[in-house]
Design a protein around this motif. Structure first.
Motif, PDB file in Angstrom:
ATOM      1  N   ARG A  24       0.834  -1.208   0.000  1.00 16.99           N
ATOM      2  CA  ARG A  24       0.000   0.000   0.000  1.00 16.99           C
ATOM      3  C   ARG A  24       0.863   1.250   0.000  1.00 16.99           C
ATOM      4  NH1 ARG A  24      -2.543   0.247   5.263  1.00 16.99           N
ATOM      5  NH2 ARG A  24      -3.978  -1.361   4.522  1.00 16.99           N
ATOM      6  N   ALA A  25       1.862   1.266   0.879  1.00 22.12           N
ATOM      7  CA  ALA A  25       2.717   2.446   0.995  1.00 22.12           C
ATOM      8  C   ALA A  25       3.467   2.740  -0.294  1.00 22.12           C
ATOM      9  CB  ALA A  25       3.702   2.259   2.149  1.00 22.12           C
ATOM     10  N   LEU A  26       3.825   1.695  -1.034  1.00 22.83           N
ATOM     11  CA  LEU A  26       4.598   1.857  -2.266  1.00 22.83           C
ATOM     12  C   LEU A  26       3.718   1.921  -3.513  1.00 22.83           C
ATOM     13  CD1 LEU A  26       7.484  -0.647  -1.445  1.00 22.83           C
ATOM     14  CD2 LEU A  26       7.572   1.855  -1.353  1.00 22.83           C
ATOM     15  N   GLY A  27       2.411   1.779  -3.321  1.00 16.81           N
ATOM     16  CA  GLY A  27       1.505   1.816  -4.464  1.00 16.81           C
ATOM     17  C   GLY A  27       1.531   0.578  -5.323  1.00 16.81           C
ATOM     18  N   CYS A  28       1.961  -0.547  -4.767  1.00 10.77           N
ATOM     19  CA  CYS A  28       2.040  -1.792  -5.539  1.00 10.77           C
ATOM     20  C   CYS A  28       0.671  -2.490  -5.586  1.00 10.77           C
ATOM     21  CB  CYS A  28       3.039  -2.761  -4.908  1.00 10.77           C
ATOM     22  SG  CYS A  28       4.750  -2.211  -4.958  1.00 10.77           S
ATOM     23  N   PRO A  29       0.231  -2.906  -6.765  1.00 16.00           N
ATOM     24  CA  PRO A  29      -0.977  -3.718  -6.842  1.00 16.00           C
ATOM     25  C   PRO A  29      -0.772  -5.070  -6.149  1.00 16.00           C
ATOM     26  CG  PRO A  29      -0.397  -2.826  -8.995  1.00 16.00           C
ATOM     27  CD  PRO A  29       0.777  -2.593  -8.093  1.00 16.00           C
ATOM     28  N   VAL A  30      -1.842  -5.573  -5.553  1.00 17.96           N
ATOM     29  CA  VAL A  30      -1.820  -6.866  -4.867  1.00 17.96           C
ATOM     30  C   VAL A  30      -2.809  -7.801  -5.552  1.00 17.96           C
ATOM     31  CG1 VAL A  30      -2.268  -8.083  -2.700  1.00 17.96           C
ATOM     32  CG2 VAL A  30      -1.206  -5.811  -2.663  1.00 17.96           C
ATOM     33  N   VAL A  31      -2.352  -8.969  -5.923  1.00 18.59           N
ATOM     34  CA  VAL A  31      -3.235 -10.026  -6.401  1.00 18.59           C
ATOM     35  C   VAL A  31      -3.447 -10.980  -5.229  1.00 18.59           C
ATOM     36  CG1 VAL A  31      -3.557 -11.892  -8.046  1.00 18.59           C
ATOM     37  CG2 VAL A  31      -2.415  -9.778  -8.763  1.00 18.59           C
ATOM     38  N   MET A  32      -4.678 -11.030  -4.741  1.00 19.72           N
ATOM     39  CA  MET A  32      -4.990 -11.742  -3.504  1.00 19.72           C
ATOM     40  C   MET A  32      -5.797 -12.997  -3.807  1.00 19.72           C
ATOM     41  SD  MET A  32      -4.626 -11.683  -0.170  1.00 19.72           S
ATOM     42  CE  MET A  32      -4.307  -9.976   0.323  1.00 19.72           C
ATOM     43  N   LEU A  33      -5.265 -14.130  -3.360  1.00 26.29           N
ATOM     44  CA  LEU A  33      -5.923 -15.415  -3.578  1.00 26.29           C
ATOM     45  C   LEU A  33      -6.969 -15.654  -2.495  1.00 26.29           C
ATOM     46  CD1 LEU A  33      -5.853 -17.990  -5.351  1.00 26.29           C
ATOM     47  CD2 LEU A  33      -4.161 -18.915  -3.765  1.00 26.29           C
ATOM     48  N   ASN A  34      -8.225 -15.816  -2.928  1.00 26.31           N
ATOM     49  CA  ASN A  34      -9.306 -16.088  -1.984  1.00 26.31           C
ATOM     50  C   ASN A  34      -9.107 -17.422  -1.286  1.00 26.31           C
ATOM     51  OD1 ASN A  34     -11.046 -13.793  -2.325  1.00 26.31           O
ATOM     52  ND2 ASN A  34     -11.662 -14.612  -4.322  1.00 26.31           N
ATOM     53  N   ARG A  35      -9.684 -17.544  -0.104  1.00 28.44           N
ATOM     54  CA  ARG A  35      -9.594 -18.789   0.646  1.00 28.44           C
ATOM     55  C   ARG A  35     -10.419 -19.899   0.005  1.00 28.44           C
ATOM     56  NH1 ARG A  35     -10.262 -16.983   7.020  1.00 28.44           N
ATOM     57  NH2 ARG A  35      -8.260 -15.890   7.187  1.00 28.44           N
ATOM     58  N   PRO A  36      -9.965 -21.136   0.189  1.00 25.23           N
ATOM     59  CA  PRO A  36     -10.784 -22.260  -0.281  1.00 25.23           C
ATOM     60  C   PRO A  36     -12.012 -22.427   0.613  1.00 25.23           C
ATOM     61  CG  PRO A  36      -8.893 -23.062   0.951  1.00 25.23           C
ATOM     62  CD  PRO A  36      -8.710 -21.575   0.819  1.00 25.23           C
ATOM     63  N   GLN A  37     -12.980 -23.135   0.081  1.00 21.34           N
ATOM     64  CA  GLN A  37     -14.193 -23.409   0.846  1.00 21.34           C
ATOM     65  C   GLN A  37     -13.870 -24.338   2.012  1.00 21.34           C
ATOM     66  OE1 GLN A  37     -17.398 -24.891  -1.514  1.00 21.34           O
ATOM     67  NE2 GLN A  37     -18.857 -24.966   0.180  1.00 21.34           N
ATOM     68  N   MET A  38     -14.461 -24.051   3.163  1.00 20.00           N
ATOM     69  CA  MET A  38     -14.237 -24.852   4.358  1.00 20.00           C
ATOM     70  C   MET A  38     -15.461 -25.726   4.669  1.00 20.00           C
ATOM     71  SD  MET A  38     -11.235 -24.350   5.417  1.00 20.00           S
ATOM     72  CE  MET A  38      -9.884 -23.249   4.998  1.00 20.00           C
ATOM     73  N   PRO A  39     -15.251 -26.838   5.360  1.00 20.42           N
ATOM     74  CA  PRO A  39     -16.382 -27.715   5.694  1.00 20.42           C
ATOM     75  C   PRO A  39     -17.304 -27.067   6.716  1.00 20.42           C
ATOM     76  CG  PRO A  39     -14.388 -28.459   6.787  1.00 20.42           C
ATOM     77  CD  PRO A  39     -13.972 -27.368   5.852  1.00 20.42           C
ATOM     78  N   ASP A  40     -18.518 -27.546   6.753  1.00 22.63           N
ATOM     79  CA  ASP A  40     -19.493 -27.074   7.738  1.00 22.63           C
ATOM     80  C   ASP A  40     -19.159 -27.742   9.074  1.00 22.63           C
ATOM     81  OD1 ASP A  40     -21.642 -26.011   9.037  1.00 22.63           O
ATOM     82  OD2 ASP A  40     -23.128 -27.359   8.137  1.00 22.63           O
ATOM     83  N   ALA A  41     -18.611 -26.954   9.999  1.00 17.35           N
ATOM     84  CA  ALA A  41     -18.156 -27.512  11.276  1.00 17.35           C
ATOM     85  C   ALA A  41     -18.142 -26.416  12.328  1.00 17.35           C
ATOM     86  CB  ALA A  41     -16.755 -28.101  11.122  1.00 17.35           C
ATOM     87  N   VAL A  42     -17.931 -26.811  13.571  1.00 17.76           N
ATOM     88  CA  VAL A  42     -17.754 -25.828  14.640  1.00 17.76           C
ATOM     89  C   VAL A  42     -16.524 -24.998  14.324  1.00 17.76           C
ATOM     90  CG1 VAL A  42     -17.260 -25.528  17.099  1.00 17.76           C
ATOM     91  CG2 VAL A  42     -18.858 -27.311  16.352  1.00 17.76           C
ATOM     92  N   ARG A  43     -16.641 -23.689  14.462  1.00 15.34           N
ATOM     93  CA  ARG A  43     -15.545 -22.796  14.082  1.00 15.34           C
ATOM     94  C   ARG A  43     -15.383 -21.712  15.125  1.00 15.34           C
ATOM     95  NH1 ARG A  43     -16.865 -21.904   8.680  1.00 15.34           N
ATOM     96  NH2 ARG A  43     -15.827 -23.896   8.326  1.00 15.34           N
ATOM     97  N   VAL A  44     -14.131 -21.424  15.486  1.00 16.57           N
ATOM     98  CA  VAL A  44     -13.806 -20.324  16.386  1.00 16.57           C
ATOM     99  C   VAL A  44     -12.758 -19.458  15.699  1.00 16.57           C
ATOM    100  CG1 VAL A  44     -14.359 -21.635  18.476  1.00 16.57           C
ATOM    101  CG2 VAL A  44     -12.015 -21.673  17.569  1.00 16.57           C
TER     102      VAL A  44
END
Length: 242
Positions: free
Chosen positions: A209-229
């Motif tokens: 951000r400070a240097l003005g560089c573009p970021v290509v951000m990889l989205n997270r994979p889908q997670m199973p339906d489970a208890v999550r904290v």
């Protein structure tokens, strides 16, 4: 009760210390991706389980009563297998999943769902800082022809998997000022990162951000339906309530 803690993240380290201080019986498991991991205050095994059958056999042999999954948010195969096996066996299971990063003012992010989408957003003359881990490198092979700088923790024992790539060896933590200096020294024009979340990896995003560089951000994979904290405190509370 014996808890299996699937570790490898900063949260897992803090959970291990918290449960050790409370006298809980915990066995931690590390995948073995890092050669010299920081030691944990509980008995620790290193390496895979030998697939689903091996994982089931380990749970039975060690009389595991519950599983707390504090692996990396992109360890999708491990998480899916663990949730599936624990569900089939009736073992209590929870995943520790820190919130993802979100872009703020001044950020220039492009979100992608797969590594092979990155090249479409990065010009051929770019200098790319690839902060996605050694194991992901082959998936970014269509960045070939650009100068690609991949940061790894341990010195590599194999050559870069495609032309134009170089390794940058460094061990965290990484601080903002150091990241800015590194990007400047290397002439970085683009950053590619996984949306891992957490405080530990934000410095590279702040530097971009400070240097003005573009970021290509990889989205997270889908997670199973489970208890999550989301936090260490919530994870410890879940174990204490078992």
């Amino acid at each position: 009760m014996t808890l299996l803690l699937l570790a490898g993240t900063s949260e897992a380290r803090r959970i291990a210390w918290g449960l050790a201080d409370r006298g809980r019986r915990v066995v931690a498991s590390l995948a073995g991706a890092t050669r010299r991991p920081e030691p944990l205050p509980v008995p620790t095994r290193v390496g895979g389980f030998g697939g689903e059958a091996g994982f089931r056999a380990y749970l039975a042999a060690e009389n595991i009563s519950a599983v707390l999954d504090a692996t990396h948010p992109f360890a999708a195969q491990i998480t899916a297998r663990t949730a599936r096996v624990c569900g089939a066996l009736g073992l209590p299971y929870a995943q520790v999943l820190r919130p993802p990063w979100v872009p703020g003012a001044g950020d220039r992010w492009t979100m992608i769902d797969a590594p092979d989408e990155a090249a479409a957003h990065i010009p051929r003359d770019a200098v790319v800082f690839l902060a996605t881990g050694r194991q992901t490198l082959p998936a970014f092979a269509n960045l070939e022809g650009r100068r690609v700088l991949a940061r790894v923790v341990d010195p590599p024992d194999q050559p870069f998997p495609f032309a134009g790539g170089e390794f940058v060896i460094a061990r965290p933590p990484f601080k903002f000022d150091a990241e800015v200096a590194l990007f400047k020294a290397l002439g970085v024009t683009h950053l590619v990162a996984k949306n891992a979340g957490g405080a530990g990896g934000r410095a590279k995003l702040a530097a971009a951000r400070a240097l003005g560089c573009p970021v290509v951000m990889l989205n997270r994979p889908q997670m199973p339906d489970a208890v999550r904290v989301e936090t260490v405190a919530e994870a410890v509370a879940w174990v204490e309530a078992l």
